[in-house]
Motif scaffolding. Sequence first.
Motif, PDB file in Angstrom:
ATOM      1  N   UNK A  94       5.627  33.234 -37.518  1.00 51.22           N
ATOM      2  CA  UNK A  94       6.223  33.049 -36.187  1.00 51.22           C
ATOM      3  C   UNK A  94       5.583  31.851 -35.494  1.00 51.22           C
ATOM      4  N   UNK A  95       4.273  31.754 -35.608  1.00 51.94           N
ATOM      5  CA  UNK A  95       3.554  30.657 -34.951  1.00 51.94           C
ATOM      6  C   UNK A  95       3.970  29.296 -35.520  1.00 51.94           C
ATOM      7  N   UNK A  96       4.360  29.289 -36.811  1.00 55.21           N
ATOM      8  CA  UNK A  96       4.823  28.037 -37.443  1.00 55.21           C
ATOM      9  C   UNK A  96       6.286  27.744 -37.117  1.00 55.21           C
ATOM     10  N   UNK A  97       6.949  28.685 -36.420  1.00 52.45           N
ATOM     11  CA  UNK A  97       8.361  28.466 -36.079  1.00 52.45           C
ATOM     12  C   UNK A  97       9.306  29.113 -37.071  1.00 52.45           C
ATOM     13  N   UNK A  98       8.788  30.051 -37.905  1.00 51.91           N
ATOM     14  CA  UNK A  98       9.643  30.712 -38.900  1.00 51.91           C
ATOM     15  C   UNK A  98       9.870  32.182 -38.528  1.00 51.91           C
ATOM     16  N   UNK A  99      10.835  32.797 -39.234  1.00 51.70           N
ATOM     17  CA  UNK A  99      11.151  34.211 -38.971  1.00 51.70           C
ATOM     18  C   UNK A  99      10.715  35.040 -40.175  1.00 51.70           C
ATOM     19  N   UNK A 111       8.956  62.769 -22.934  1.00 51.30           N
ATOM     20  CA  UNK A 111       9.528  62.686 -21.583  1.00 51.30           C
ATOM     21  C   UNK A 111      11.013  63.040 -21.667  1.00 51.30           C
ATOM     22  N   UNK A 112      11.314  64.278 -21.303  1.00 51.88           N
ATOM     23  CA  UNK A 112      12.679  64.790 -21.452  1.00 51.88           C
ATOM     24  C   UNK A 112      13.689  64.118 -20.544  1.00 51.88           C
ATOM     25  N   UNK A 113      13.228  63.302 -19.589  1.00 49.02           N
ATOM     26  CA  UNK A 113      14.181  62.663 -18.666  1.00 49.02           C
ATOM     27  C   UNK A 113      14.863  61.444 -19.285  1.00 49.02           C
ATOM     28  N   UNK A 114      14.427  61.042 -20.487  1.00 54.78           N
ATOM     29  CA  UNK A 114      14.916  59.771 -21.040  1.00 54.78           C
ATOM     30  C   UNK A 114      16.242  59.871 -21.789  1.00 54.78           C
ATOM     31  N   UNK A 115      16.557  61.081 -22.293  1.00 52.93           N
ATOM     32  CA  UNK A 115      17.752  61.204 -23.136  1.00 52.93           C
ATOM     33  C   UNK A 115      18.312  62.617 -23.025  1.00 52.93           C
ATOM     34  N   UNK A 116      19.608  62.796 -23.312  1.00 57.26           N
ATOM     35  CA  UNK A 116      20.169  64.151 -23.308  1.00 57.26           C
ATOM     36  C   UNK A 116      19.424  65.039 -24.311  1.00 57.26           C
ATOM     37  N   UNK A 117      19.436  66.331 -24.057  1.00 60.09           N
ATOM     38  CA  UNK A 117      18.749  67.338 -24.900  1.00 60.09           C
ATOM     39  C   UNK A 117      18.950  67.054 -26.407  1.00 60.09           C
ATOM     40  N   UNK A 118      17.851  66.996 -27.134  1.00 60.57           N
ATOM     41  CA  UNK A 118      17.928  66.818 -28.594  1.00 60.57           C
ATOM     42  C   UNK A 118      18.127  65.372 -29.043  1.00 60.57           C
ATOM     43  N   UNK A 119      18.455  64.503 -28.106  1.00 61.39           N
ATOM     44  CA  UNK A 119      18.676  63.085 -28.444  1.00 61.39           C
ATOM     45  C   UNK A 119      17.437  62.268 -28.041  1.00 61.39           C
ATOM     46  N   UNK A 120      17.380  61.021 -28.486  1.00 58.87           N
ATOM     47  CA  UNK A 120      16.169  60.236 -28.230  1.00 58.87           C
ATOM     48  C   UNK A 120      16.450  58.767 -27.958  1.00 58.87           C
ATOM     49  N   UNK A 121      15.470  58.148 -27.251  1.00 55.45           N
ATOM     50  CA  UNK A 121      15.494  56.694 -27.052  1.00 55.45           C
ATOM     51  C   UNK A 121      14.351  56.084 -27.860  1.00 55.45           C
ATOM     52  N   UNK A 122      14.571  54.904 -28.373  1.00 50.79           N
ATOM     53  CA  UNK A 122      13.501  54.165 -29.051  1.00 50.79           C
ATOM     54  C   UNK A 122      13.560  52.719 -28.601  1.00 50.79           C
ATOM     55  N   UNK A 123      12.398  52.158 -28.317  1.00 52.07           N
ATOM     56  CA  UNK A 123      12.228  50.766 -27.836  1.00 52.07           C
ATOM     57  C   UNK A 123      11.452  50.034 -28.909  1.00 52.07           C
ATOM     58  N   UNK A 124      11.941  48.902 -29.367  1.00 52.54           N
ATOM     59  CA  UNK A 124      11.233  48.203 -30.439  1.00 52.54           C
ATOM     60  C   UNK A 124      11.444  46.698 -30.307  1.00 52.54           C
ATOM     61  N   UNK A 125      10.407  45.948 -30.638  1.00 55.05           N
ATOM     62  CA  UNK A 125      10.600  44.494 -30.668  1.00 55.05           C
ATOM     63  C   UNK A 125       9.697  43.863 -31.705  1.00 55.05           C
ATOM     64  N   UNK A 126      10.051  42.621 -32.078  1.00 51.52           N
ATOM     65  CA  UNK A 126       9.167  41.833 -32.940  1.00 51.52           C
ATOM     66  C   UNK A 126       9.056  40.442 -32.347  1.00 51.52           C
ATOM     67  N   UNK A 127       8.044  39.724 -32.779  1.00 51.50           N
ATOM     68  CA  UNK A 127       7.848  38.360 -32.291  1.00 51.50           C
ATOM     69  C   UNK A 127       8.752  37.398 -33.065  1.00 51.50           C
ATOM     70  N   UNK A 128       9.238  36.380 -32.371  1.00 52.08           N
ATOM     71  CA  UNK A 128      10.064  35.336 -32.997  1.00 52.08           C
ATOM     72  C   UNK A 128       9.628  33.995 -32.389  1.00 52.08           C
ATOM     73  N   UNK A 129       9.973  32.878 -33.031  1.00 48.52           N
ATOM     74  CA  UNK A 129       9.619  31.593 -32.430  1.00 48.52           C
ATOM     75  C   UNK A 129      10.253  31.444 -31.038  1.00 48.52           C
TER      76      UNK A 129
END
Length: 478
Positions: free
Chosen positions: A332-337, A352-370
């Motif tokens: 990434x630092x060299x400008x590549x993926x 935290x049950x307030x984030x999604x309907x019963x039995x369902x889920x949220x997921x937050x994810x990221x990666x670095x890019x140039x």
Amino acid sequence: MSERGSGTYDAVVVGSGPNGLAAAVELARNGRSVIVLEGEDTVGGGARSAELTLPGFVHDVGSAIHPLGYASPFFSTLPLGEHGLEWVHPPAPLAHPFDTGPAAVLERSVEETGSTLGPDAEAYRGLMAPIARDFDRLIGSLLGPPRLPRHPVALAGFGLRALRSARGLAEGLFGGERAKGLFAGNAAHSFLPMEQAPSASFGLVLSALGHTAGWPFPKGGSQKIADALVSYLRSLGGEVCTNVRVRAVEEVPKTRAVLFDVTPKQLLEIAGEHFTWRYRRALTRYRYGPGVFKIDFALGGPIPWKAEGCSRAGTVHIGGTLDEISAGEAAVFRGEHPERPFVLLAQQSLFDGTRAPEGKHTVWAYCHVPNGSDLNMTERIEAQIERFAPGFKDRILARSTMGPAALEKINANHVGGDINGGLMDFRQLFTRPAARLTPYSTSAKGLYICSSSTPPGGGVHGMCGYFAARAALVTTLR
Ligand SMILES: Cc1cc2nc3c(=O)[nH]c(=O)nc-3n(C[C@H](O)[C@H](O)[C@H](O)COP(=O)(O)OP(=O)(O)OC[C@H]3O[C@@H](n4cnc5c(N)ncnc54)[C@H](O)[C@@H]3O)c2cc1C
């Protein structure tokens, strides 16, 4: 909320990120009249939440996990609990799975963490126990501008290790892949190559925060931090207007001081003509770091992790060994993926049950890019998660993706997708945005910068805003 303020104010804050709001609160609690002008239609900057995928799924648009917010020396003096902020502590702060065996787990206890690191249990205890013991005394020095330390001995002991590269420190201390990988995952929050100093400092600080404060998140989403700050600010008489984009200093209401929660690129556009040639040149030379590519998922069930330990953690670092993480971050630092990017993932709805309907889920994810990348990393991020959680893809109900351009569109501070307000390497960690005795003042009287482009840099902790407000209070607003 969207009326531009009328009348005159002691101070105007441009931008309602955590630092802009922190600055406004510090000014208001010192009896100054203050208004915050926010360009977007919601407050919070990098600390906002929204239903990005499906109705009933609350996602964090920017920041998700808040060890720095919870431990912030400034936030901890504010009655934010009375204004709706409730912290959720998952059983373990962080898990780091490998292709085989159980995950390495950053537990609240140093000893229990060591017990997940195989042959390096004792080496981990030797490294982290003294730092965790002294951390309450260290944090004031770490989360502020460079100044004479209150606890020089403790800081020197920490600094000797922190100012190294993550690879140098990890290979010097650990023999096994588990401890090296866990440390590299934390160090990679620096956005620096693992071979570059001071990447080790991020590894040490995040590990120590896990042992002392935990890695909690706000119940209901990171928006709650911004909302609590706004609510407290209003209780002190402060005002907040949204949908007001400031394009020139002359546009703000009559005031004695303007504090900009923006990065150097925008500051030059808004106020460049008021600065000296030398200060303008420093801002022009300011460097931004890599960007991020982010995905929010709505899932039909929890992530089916293969490795024991992952389901107890709020955050999961996906990237395996130090060598794999190092190769990805260096690319990434060299400008590549990288084909196999290091992925930072949070699974708040498990706790935290307030984030999604019963039995369902949220997921937050990221990666670095140039910086400024326009490559869609969805498949590579999903392949990495699937590698450690076979069956994950089958649980996806919906996804929302944002690369650098989309991130900059919703928050002008994310220049080229940089979420830290500028590269945090050796030079810019201590002298951001320019080498000045008071980094929050500019060369123009009454104009200040209070964003994460000032010390101590990125993260939701409000300390940049707090110190900028203090600088204004002892000079322009005395
Ligand atoms: C995807 C992502 C993940 C992150 N994860 C974490 C995490 O887990 N934990 C953590 O602690 N931190 C995290 N961060 C970093 C954190 O969000 C930032 O470091 C923090 O928000 C910086 O605060 P700030 O007040 O300096 O700036 P910002 O939060 O960026 O706020 C700046 C505000 O100023 C406004 N603005 C800009 N220009 C103008 C203008 N001309 N006129 C009016 N308003 C203007 C913007 O709209 C914005 O609201 C993450 C950020 C992102 C984007």
